[in-house]
Design a protein around this motif. Structure first.
Motif, mmCIF file in Angstrom:
data_model
loop_
_atom_site.group_PDB
_atom_site.id
_atom_site.type_symbol
_atom_site.label_atom_id
_atom_site.label_comp_id
_atom_site.label_asym_id
_atom_site.label_seq_id
_atom_site.Cartn_x
_atom_site.Cartn_y
_atom_site.Cartn_z
ATOM 1 N N LEU A 180 0.829 -1.211 0.000
ATOM 2 C CA LEU A 180 0.000 0.000 0.000
ATOM 3 C C LEU A 180 0.865 1.263 0.000
ATOM 4 O O LEU A 180 0.510 2.265 -0.623
ATOM 5 N N LEU A 181 2.006 1.201 0.698
ATOM 6 C CA LEU A 181 2.924 2.344 0.691
ATOM 7 C C LEU A 181 3.625 2.479 -0.652
ATOM 8 O O LEU A 181 3.794 3.588 -1.177
ATOM 9 N N ARG A 182 4.046 1.355 -1.218
ATOM 10 C CA ARG A 182 4.743 1.408 -2.505
ATOM 11 C C ARG A 182 3.802 1.855 -3.632
ATOM 12 O O ARG A 182 4.261 2.396 -4.642
ATOM 13 N N LYS A 183 2.510 1.612 -3.470
ATOM 14 C CA LYS A 183 1.559 2.094 -4.467
ATOM 15 C C LYS A 183 1.520 3.616 -4.497
ATOM 16 O O LYS A 183 1.252 4.227 -5.538
ATOM 17 N N LYS A 184 1.808 4.251 -3.348
ATOM 18 C CA LYS A 184 1.764 5.705 -3.253
ATOM 19 C C LYS A 184 3.127 6.350 -3.479
ATOM 20 O O LYS A 184 3.210 7.488 -3.915
ATOM 21 N N ILE A 185 4.195 5.635 -3.122
ATOM 22 C CA ILE A 185 5.557 6.160 -3.304
ATOM 23 C C ILE A 185 6.287 5.225 -4.265
ATOM 24 O O ILE A 185 6.848 4.210 -3.848
ATOM 25 N N ARG A 186 6.285 5.539 -5.534
ATOM 26 C CA ARG A 186 6.909 4.681 -6.546
ATOM 27 C C ARG A 186 8.334 5.164 -6.788
ATOM 28 O O ARG A 186 8.648 5.777 -7.813
ATOM 29 N N ASN A 187 9.158 4.877 -5.795
ATOM 30 C CA ASN A 187 10.525 5.393 -5.800
ATOM 31 C C ASN A 187 11.465 4.256 -5.438
ATOM 32 O O ASN A 187 11.227 3.513 -4.476
ATOM 33 N N GLU A 188 12.539 4.105 -6.218
ATOM 34 C CA GLU A 188 13.507 3.037 -5.937
ATOM 35 C C GLU A 188 14.261 3.261 -4.640
ATOM 36 O O GLU A 188 14.889 2.329 -4.110
ATOM 37 N N ASN A 189 14.219 4.470 -4.092
ATOM 38 C CA ASN A 189 14.911 4.760 -2.835
ATOM 39 C C ASN A 189 14.055 4.482 -1.603
ATOM 40 O O ASN A 189 14.496 4.731 -0.484
ATOM 41 N N LEU A 190 12.828 3.998 -1.795
ATOM 42 C CA LEU A 190 12.002 3.609 -0.648
ATOM 43 C C LEU A 190 12.557 2.314 -0.071
ATOM 44 O O LEU A 190 12.475 1.246 -0.681
ATOM 45 N N MET A 191 13.146 2.405 1.112
ATOM 46 C CA MET A 191 13.832 1.274 1.734
ATOM 47 C C MET A 191 12.922 0.576 2.741
ATOM 48 O O MET A 191 12.219 1.232 3.519
ATOM 49 N N VAL A 192 12.957 -0.751 2.719
ATOM 50 C CA VAL A 192 12.229 -1.573 3.694
ATOM 51 C C VAL A 192 13.232 -2.542 4.302
ATOM 52 O O VAL A 192 13.647 -3.506 3.655
ATOM 53 N N GLU A 193 13.641 -2.279 5.539
ATOM 54 C CA GLU A 193 14.606 -3.131 6.228
ATOM 55 C C GLU A 193 13.926 -3.839 7.397
ATOM 56 O O GLU A 193 13.015 -3.286 8.024
ATOM 57 N N ALA A 194 14.372 -5.051 7.674
ATOM 58 C CA ALA A 194 13.761 -5.868 8.729
ATOM 59 C C ALA A 194 14.730 -6.048 9.883
ATOM 60 O O ALA A 194 15.933 -6.272 9.685
ATOM 61 N N VAL A 195 14.202 -5.940 11.111
ATOM 62 C CA VAL A 195 14.975 -6.184 12.330
ATOM 63 C C VAL A 195 14.186 -7.158 13.192
ATOM 64 O O VAL A 195 13.009 -6.926 13.481
#
Length: 514
Positions: A180-195
């Motif tokens: 849902l976030l990627r649908k609104k921000i179509r940017n290759e710099n949108l980072m999703v990291e897991a901890v």
């Protein structure tokens, strides 16, 4: 006799405990082992770890691969794995393959395949809903990406209800929330990291930010806080919030929670950081200032004049909620000369038969209002509004007729209670409602002077608060270079700067020519 029985019970417990500890120790030792070339020895360890066949939803399928001329086995948890994907994209290609030269990654047609060499890694992947393929003669586990956790469909927001704007809300599935976030921000710099934050449940927190925009020091600070957590289980973001906030006993919230993807996306584009997690139908936005809680997601969907009008109403409603009851107590108790004579006589005549002082009247009605509000929330939805309306009418009318409460107190408390509903954020709403009682007690003790002292002390306290290093009242105090979106907002085309207190890599939101 009783002492002998207690001693015998303690001996039995002491005998049992080493065995329990040994079983847990054995499990951890087995997990630390490397996979071997012998398929049956690998399966024996996995059967011990998963208690097969007692554990009914863990499936183990052994098969012969004719093309590779090898025995193999696939293990997965049927309740969290896509069975259809396993049948069509893993089992069928493996059994129909006739070439002995192909690699496993070339045979199966799942989206992602990677290798693991330790039992602990294989177990972790199985627990995530993936399938693990073991082949005789190979000291590795092939992890096939095919999770299928059950979740509800995307629905409308329940708490942040808007007239204008998108009608989508986060759900309990983190993968869907990220989409849902990627649908609104179509940017290759949108980072999703897991901890990974829990030692026993192995729950992951997803840190979402825009690389090249968010402050790297802030991102690393959040990663360190999450990495330092040593907890067996944190199931959702509501629990995680208490672990990472700076002042757990503060009345004011320091981390913003939102169930709206459009709101989270707008914060990401300003340089904020968003946390997502499975089992949580919302997101955590940090750092957060007081103005983040005061603003509504609809403020930027409405036209400039309408949005600022609603913000003015919201600020007035907040002051009414906090001060109305306290002002009534202070004036009637200490400052009667401030009331016009006609109104003073009306108040005195209405309170003539009431046996309690003004502060007791107010506290009784405030407590009754909070009870009615809580009861309306907890009972089933068709009954809730009925309880609120009928309960308030019956209690108020009966209290006035019984000469327990004066009519003007009903008006004062109802005005403050209704105004509290204008504060949309649930955390700030609780803070305002609790602060109201602090002002009532200060007014009962010292009148207007006590209220003034508490108000000044509260301002000092709010100025001292910080959320992940960001001052709580920024950009008003201290002043930062930004679009000055505090009580009132500017026209959208004039909001050209991102919040300076975040220290983003790019301060310019829009060019001067825009």
């Amino acid at each position: 006799m009783l002492r002998d029985m207690l001693k015998l019970f303690k001996k039995q417990q002491n005998k049992k405990s080493p065995q329990g500890q040994q079983s847990v120790g054995e499990q951890s030792e087995l997990k630390e082992k490397e996979l071997t070339h012998d398929l049956q020895s690998n399966l024996t360890i996995l059967k011990k770890l998963y208690s097969i066949p007692d554990n009914k939803d863990v499936k183990l399928r052994e098969l012969y691969l004719e093309g590779l001329d090898k025995q193999a086995a696939i293990i997965f948890i049927s309740t969290i794995t896509d069975i259809k994907s396993i049948e069509e994209h893993i089992l069928k290609p493996l059994t129909e393959n006739t070439s002995g030269k192909k690699q496993i990654k070339d045979i199966v047609s799942v989206q992602l395949v990677h290798d693991n060499f330790y039992f602990k890694d294989a177990v972790k992947e199985i627990n995530k809903g993936n399938a693990v393929l073991l082949i005789d003669g190979e000291a590795r586990a092939y992890v096939m990406d095919c999770p299928d956790f059950q979740s509800r469909a995307i629905e409308k927001p329940d708490n942040e209800i808007l007239i204008k704007g998108p009608k989508e809300a986060f759900i309990e599935k983190a993968v869907t929330n990220i989409s849902l976030l990627r649908k609104k921000i179509r940017n290759e710099n949108l980072m999703v990291e897991a901890v990974e934050i829990s030692q026993r449940s192995h729950n992951d927190v997803f840190i979402v930010y825009i690389r090249g925009l968010a402050n790297e020091k802030l991102v690393s600070n959040i990663k360190k806080r999450l990495g330092r957590l040593e907890v067996n289980s944190i199931q959702n973001l509501s629990l995680l919030e208490e672990y990472i906030e700076e002042r757990s006993y503060s009345l004011f919230p320091s981390i913003l929670s939102s169930e709206r993807p459009d709101r989270a996306a707008s914060f990401l584009e300003d340089g904020y950081i968003v946390l997502l997690m499975d089992n949580s139908p919302d997101s955590l936005i940090l750092p957060a200032t007081f103005w983040s809680f005061f603003h509504s997601p609809e403020d930027h969907y409405l036209r400039f004049v309408y949005a600022n009008f609603t913000r003015a109403l919201r600020m007035v409603a907040m002051f009414i909620t906090v001060f109305t009851s306290a002002i009534y107590v202070a004036i009637t108790t200490y400052h009667a000369e401030m009331i016009p004579p006609d109104l003073l006589l009306a108040i005195a005549s209405s309170r003539e038969k009431v046996p309690f002082p003004a502060v007791i009247e107010i506290l009784i009605m405030e407590a009754a209002f909070e009870l009615i509000r809580e009861a309306g929330l907890r009972v089933p939805s068709p009954i809730g509004p009925t309880i609120g309306i009928v309960g308030a009418l019956i209690l108020g009318q009966a209290a006035v007729q019984a000469n327990i409460i004066s009519p003007i107190v009903i008006i004062v408390v109802a005005l403050g209670g209704l105004s509290s509903f204008a504060v949309s954020d649930i955390s700030l709403n609780f803070a305002v409602r609790l602060i109201r009682f602090v002002f009532i007690f200060s007014a009962a003790m010292l009148g207007i002077y006590g209220m003034t002292a508490i108000f000044v002390a509260g301002l000092f306290y709010m100025v001292s608060l910080k959320s992940f290093g960001v001052p709580y009242l920024a950009p008003m105090s201290p002043s930062y270079k930004s679009s000055k979106d505090t009580i009132f907002r500017k026209i959208i085309k004039n909001e050209k700067l991102r919040p300076g207190f975040l220290k983003p890599a790019d301060m310019q939101k829009k060019s001067d020519e825009a």
